[in-house]
Structures are given as structure tokens and as C-alpha cells.
Design an enzyme around this catalytic site. Structure first.
Site, PDB file in Angstrom:
ATOM      1  N   SER A 218     -61.867  -1.524  -4.740  1.00 53.74           N
ATOM      2  CA  SER A 218     -60.453  -1.223  -4.926  1.00 53.74           C
ATOM      3  C   SER A 218     -60.228   0.301  -4.896  1.00 53.74           C
ATOM      4  O   SER A 218     -60.419   0.915  -3.859  1.00 53.74           O
ATOM      5  CB  SER A 218     -59.955  -1.872  -6.221  1.00 53.74           C
ATOM      6  OG  SER A 218     -58.559  -1.890  -6.281  1.00 53.74           O
TER       7      SER A 218
ATOM      8  N   GLU B 289     -56.777 -12.022  -3.022  1.00 50.13           N
ATOM      9  CA  GLU B 289     -56.498 -10.709  -3.588  1.00 50.13           C
ATOM     10  C   GLU B 289     -55.505 -10.746  -4.760  1.00 50.13           C
ATOM     11  O   GLU B 289     -55.781 -11.364  -5.761  1.00 50.13           O
ATOM     12  CB  GLU B 289     -56.032  -9.749  -2.481  1.00 50.13           C
ATOM     13  CG  GLU B 289     -57.134  -9.403  -1.478  1.00 50.13           C
ATOM     14  CD  GLU B 289     -58.272  -8.588  -2.068  1.00 50.13           C
ATOM     15  OE1 GLU B 289     -58.153  -8.133  -3.225  1.00 50.13           O
ATOM     16  OE2 GLU B 289     -59.290  -8.400  -1.379  1.00 50.13           O
TER      17      GLU B 289
ATOM     18  N   HIS C 229     -58.668 -10.672  -6.507  1.00 47.42           N
ATOM     19  CA  HIS C 229     -59.161  -9.299  -6.449  1.00 47.42           C
ATOM     20  C   HIS C 229     -60.196  -9.107  -7.553  1.00 47.42           C
ATOM     21  O   HIS C 229     -60.006  -9.558  -8.684  1.00 47.42           O
ATOM     22  CB  HIS C 229     -57.972  -8.363  -6.659  1.00 47.42           C
ATOM     23  CG  HIS C 229     -58.239  -6.930  -6.373  1.00 47.42           C
ATOM     24  ND1 HIS C 229     -58.640  -6.466  -5.139  1.00 47.42           N
ATOM     25  CD2 HIS C 229     -58.137  -5.823  -7.169  1.00 47.42           C
ATOM     26  CE1 HIS C 229     -58.758  -5.145  -5.173  1.00 47.42           C
ATOM     27  NE2 HIS C 229     -58.470  -4.731  -6.393  1.00 47.42           N
TER      28      HIS C 229
END
Length: 552
Positions: free
Chosen positions: A204, A334, A452
Site C-alpha cells: 500500500s 481491495e 486490502h
């Protein structure tokens, strides 16, 4: 110098005053006392935690580039984790401004030297998380013969304040990462690592960081392979020359003057670090959005060493990309779970329906002017009616959140590397729902998507939020073996193959511009083409770039 074990008789203290399970390593920089940990499969780990790699960024050093520590005059107690950098945290959690620390983990097996090194840059949107062992533990990866380094870097305004002038040029959090990598280059051989075989990996915000290190002049020669998981600096978000609007917002949140940048920075330098760290909610405009607040800036020249002296796309076009074997990834879903926060809340649901052209740009990180993009994305992803709290509407809005925050950027990074990286670029989709996830259904307590951060559950031990995965024949245990093998192979050779030691696993091919293959990681490995490209066409139309930047 090799590790020295001081064997002490029970009930007696070593001549140096160390405990029986202390591990000691000496490098050219100093003497480090670590401790023993145990890997998932029972291997000993020599752990050196909480090592300062730069001077505490406090007082006059706040908002300044990091000052490296190159020599430790006294023995370093590295037996416990250092603090996380200032951020909102539960009471009692170890947070402090003196946070420029790193952890080193090496297999506790004598004779294993010059091992590949994996340096991990943590996730957290540039405003949260850390490299501490409770959120990036070594127990999974250290079943392999590699050295793992996890790092902290300054977060939020303390790390990324940028007024666009000499008072705060910006990017200090990235410069922290550079200094940590310099520490690794100088010291890692003494911990059993090969300074010429360093893999830089990030998730990320960490993935954004990794990609930027490939074009930053400050990072040259500090790593040799790269992994960007679910994050990219190349997306619909433009690069700025400053973050003055955020500096002003931060100043107003803590009652500092904004009449000049000099006064603003001087005042913020005196604000207690906890007040700055706890001010995150003041930057949220809608629900928890924008999910990304601080971003890298193109620095002006004010006499400082610059992390980003030019737009990264221009740097690639000028041939300044450092080509290394590269892995790029995204998860199947995600940020899909953000739709539940919005549609399950009547106030947010009303806002997104009635004020789309204000809410949409905040939620989906759309640059101004945004009306055209907001209109096109709504037409592409969402039904032509009011959104309701239904499964179908949650799925549609969840896909838009996932693609806007992560998916399109990962797609763009993979394609840029496929065209311009002279070394192989590998692309994967994490498509596995296990027993745990970073988002679970509130009613059932079970995962409902591939969120995510989810592959981090299998790469690292995460005791702060997840149960240990025992060694067994379970699906989750096999996934730990799959991912750690893949990452170890890549760190060792620059090629993630062979994926597993069996004949059933496919060969993962590099991605090429004319054959955009990727690996889907689920219960089985499988190779496919053109990941989500039907969805990304609208993004390419709205935010076009030339991918082949180095063509003659």
C-alpha cells in the site's frame, strides 16, 4: 564479526551482564544485543529490535531530513520493539516521536551467511501502522533462509509536511526510508545478510514508496529487486509540488497561525507530537475518506538533497528508472468494504446520492476538475438510480472503491514496468479467502472478500490483530508456504519460480506489453491475461498516459 553466544550457567549472569538467551552481534557501527524468537516451524530466530537508524527527529530536527546514525558508542539494547511513529492509537500502545527504528531478523542457524535480505516498508496510508513485530512479525518468512528488516518512517504531517519552500520542502518520510536502507547496506553483512542482494518490498503506502525508490536519485544502489503489493504512485492522482493545503489544514487543527509558512512551521514544531498524531480525523471529509491524504511531492531546490527532483514519469522518460526484477500485485476486492461503511449509514448514503459531485472526488481520489470523471465513473460502475443498502449496490460501489484507491494504480504500475523496466516484471492477483481477513462480515464474523492487506496475514505473523496460523495441512497453512516460498525465491534469484516443489504448479511468466499475463493466487496457482482491464478502460480514457516512455 560473527555472532557471539555467551553461555551462562543457570542462576549466574554473564560477564557482560546479559541474559542467557541474549544474542550479540557486532558490526562496524557498533555492538547490538538481541533476543531469541521462534519461527512458525520451530526454527530459532535471532531478533534485533528497536534499533535507531537516525537521530530522534525531535525539537529542532522535527520537519528536517533524517540525521543518520553511523556509529553507536555504547552497546545497543535491541531486545524489544521500539515505538510506532505518532498516530492515533489505543491507550497504552507504544507510540513516540523518537520512532526512527528498525528490526532485523536472521535465522539462528550457524553457518548461514550472505543470505538474501528482504526490507519491508509498512502500509498505513502514510499516517498509520509501523514495522513493529506485532504488525510485521518474522515467524513466517524466517522459516526461509533470508534476513528480514522492517522499518519505521515518520507519518502524517510529521513525515510529509510540505509547504513548497525552504521551510518544509517535503518527503521526509521517504528520506527516512533511504537512511534505513543506507543502514542496511552498511551493517547487514554482520547480521548474515548480503548487502548486494537486497529486495525492497512494501504494501500500500509502502508499495508506493518502493516504486518511487526506483526513480529517486537518493536510493541509487541501495536495493536490487522490488515488490509493490497493492499500491502505486502512478494513478489518477497527480504529483504536486507542495502540500500547502494540508499544512494549512494541520495548522488550523492545532491553532497555529497560517499568515506565513515560516510562522506555520515554527508553531507546528512546538506542538506536542501526540496532538499532531491524534489529529487524523480532522483530515477526513466523508466517512473515512479520503483514504489517502499525504502524498509524495516534487521538491523544489532549496539546497537540500531531494528525494523527488522531478515528476517520476518524466524521470522514466529520461531513462532514470533503475531496472530491477519487480513484482506488482493487487487483491481481488481491495477496498470493497468501504461501501458497507457508506451504504449502511443513512447519513452517508444520503450524501453520496444527493451530493455525488462533492462526495465522489473525495471518496475516489479524483483530481480537479472532477465533474467529468465523477459522471463517467458513476455511469460505468453504478446503477442509474439511488444507491440502496443492498448486496448488489454494495458490490458495485465496492468495485469502484477498490479500483479507485488501489486497482487502477496497480494496473498502471504493472504496465509502466512491463514497457520500461529492462528486468522482468511479474504481476499477480491475490484471490484467496481464508479463515481470517482484514474485513469480516459483522453478522457472521467470516471473510466475504479478498480485502486490502489480506496476503500480509500469510507473509507475516500479525499478533496485534490475527490468530496464529498453525503448521498443518489446512488451506491457510498451505498459503503461508506458497507466499513465503514465492518471496524467498524472488529475494534469492530475482525470479519467483518455482512456485512450489511440485509438478502441478505453473511457471509464472513475466508480464509483457503484448501479452499481459498475471498469476492468480488462490487455492491453486493459475496464469491468466489482462487483469480487470475491461474495468480499467474508463480510467485510461479519463487519465491517459503514454506507457512506453523510453521508446526511441
Amino acid at each position: 564479526m560473527a555472532r557471539i553466544f555467551f553461555l551462562c550457567v543457570s542462576l549466574f549472569v554473564c560477564v557482560y551482564g546479559h541474559k542467557q538467551d541474549d544474542i550479540i552481534t557486532e558490526s562496524a557501527s557498533g555492538r547490538f544485543v538481541g533476543s531469541l524468537m521462534t519461527s512458525r516451524r520451530g526454527r530459532p530466530i535471532h531478533a534485533y529490535r528497536g534499533i535507531r537508524y537516525a537521530q530522534p527527529p525531535v525539537g529542532a530536527l522535527r520537519f528536517q531530513p533524517p540525521v543518520p546514525i553511523t556509529f553507536y558508542p555504547h552497546e545497543v539494547n535491541a531486545t524489544l520493539d521500539g515505538p510506532a511513529c505518532p498516530q492515533p492509537a489505543d491507550p497504552g500502545y507504544f507510540v513516540d516521536e523518537d520512532c526512527l527504528r528498525l528490526n532485523v531478523y536472521t535465522p539462528g542457524v550457524l553457518g548461514k551467511w550472505s543470505l538474501p535480505v528482504l526490507v519491508y516498508i509498512h502500509a498505513g496510508g502514510f499516517y498509520s501502522v509501523s514495522g513493529r513485530s506485532d504488525v510485521a512479525g518474522p515467524q513466517h518468512l524466517l522459516d526461509k533462509d533470508l534476513v528480514l528488516v522492517t522499518i519505521n518512517y515518520r507519518l502524517g504531517s510529521l513525515g510529509f509536511l510540505s509547504t513548497g519552500d525552504e521551510h518544509a520542502p517535503g518527503n521526509n518520510g521517504f528520506k527516512d526510508q533511504v537512511v534505513a536502507l543506507q543502514w542496511v547496506r552498511a551493517n547487514i553483512a554482520s547480521f548474515g545478510g548480503d548487502a548486494g542482494r537486497v529486495t525492497l518490498a512494501g504494501y500500500s503506502a509502502g508499495a508506493i514508496s518502493v516504486a518511487l525508490h526506483t526513480v529517486s536519485p537518493m536510493s541509487r544502489g541501495l536495493f536490487h529487486r522490488a515488490i509493490s503489493m497493492s499500491g502505486s504512485p502512478f494513478s489518477q492522482i497527480p504529483f504536486r509540488c507542495n502540500l500547502l493545503h494540508l499544512a494549512v489544514q494541520q495548522a488550523r487543527l492545532v491553532d497555529c497561525p497560517v499568515t506565513s509558512t515560516a510562522e506555520l512551521v515554527d508553531c507546528l514544531r512546538a506542538v506536542p507530537w501526540r496532538v499532531l498524531g491524534d489529529s487524523l480525523k480532522g483530515f477526513q471529509e466523508f466517512s473515512i475518506d479520503p483514504i489517502l491524504i499525504w502524498t509524495p511531492v516534487i521538491e523544489g531546490d532549496f539546497g537540500q538533497e531531494r528525494f523527488l527532483p522531478e515528476d517520476p514519469l518524466r524521470a522514466i522518460r529520461a531513462g532514470k528508472l533503475r531496472s530491477v526484477p519487480y513484482i506488482v500485485s493487487q487483491t481481488r476486492d481491495e477496498f470493497f468494504w468501504e461501501s458497507f461503511l457508506v451504504l449502511n449509514n443513512s447519513i452517508y448514503r444520503t450524501q453520496i446520492n444527493e451530493d455525488w459531485y462533492k462526495v465522489g472526488p473525495e471518496a475516489f481520489l479524483l483530481p480537479a476538475p472532477s465533474d467529468r470523471s465523477a459522471r463517467a465513473l458513476r455511469a460505468q460502475y453504478l446503477p442509474a438510480r439511488r444507491l440502496e443498502n443492498t448486496a448488489a449496490d454494495n458490490a458495485a460501489l465496492g468495485r469502484l472503491y477498490g479500483d479507485a484507491v488501489i486497482g487502477f494504480g496497480a494496473h498502471r504500475l504493472a504496465n509502466l514496468m512491463a514497457y520500461n523496466n529492462k528486468e522482468p516484471t511479474y504481476y499477480y492477483e491475490f484471490n484467496y479467502i481464508g479463515n481470517q481477513s482484514h474485513y469480516v462480515d459483522p453478522a457472521s464474523g467470516k471473510p466475504v472478500g479478498v480485502a486490502h492487506h489480506d496476503e500480509l496475514i500469510y507473509l507475516f505473523s500479525l499478533p496485534a490483530g490475527f490468530q496464529e496460523i498453525p503448521v498443518s495441512d489446512s488451506r491457510d497453512s498451505l498459503m503461508v508456504d506458497k507466499l513465503t516460498t514465492m518471496f524467498y525465491n524472488f529475494a534469492l534469484t530475482g525470479n519467483p519460480n518455482p512456485l512450489l516443489d511440485d509438478c502441478a504448479s505453473p511457471v509464472w511468466p513475466p508480464m509483457r506489453p503484448d501479452e499481459r499475463q498475471y498469476l492468480q493466487i488462490g487455492d491453486h496457482f493459475s496464469v491468466h491475461r489482462n487483469l480487470f482491464e475491461n474495468r480499467f478502460r474508463v480510467w485510461e480514457y479519463l487519465y491517459p498516459i503514454e506507457y512506453n516512455l523510453t521508446k526511441s
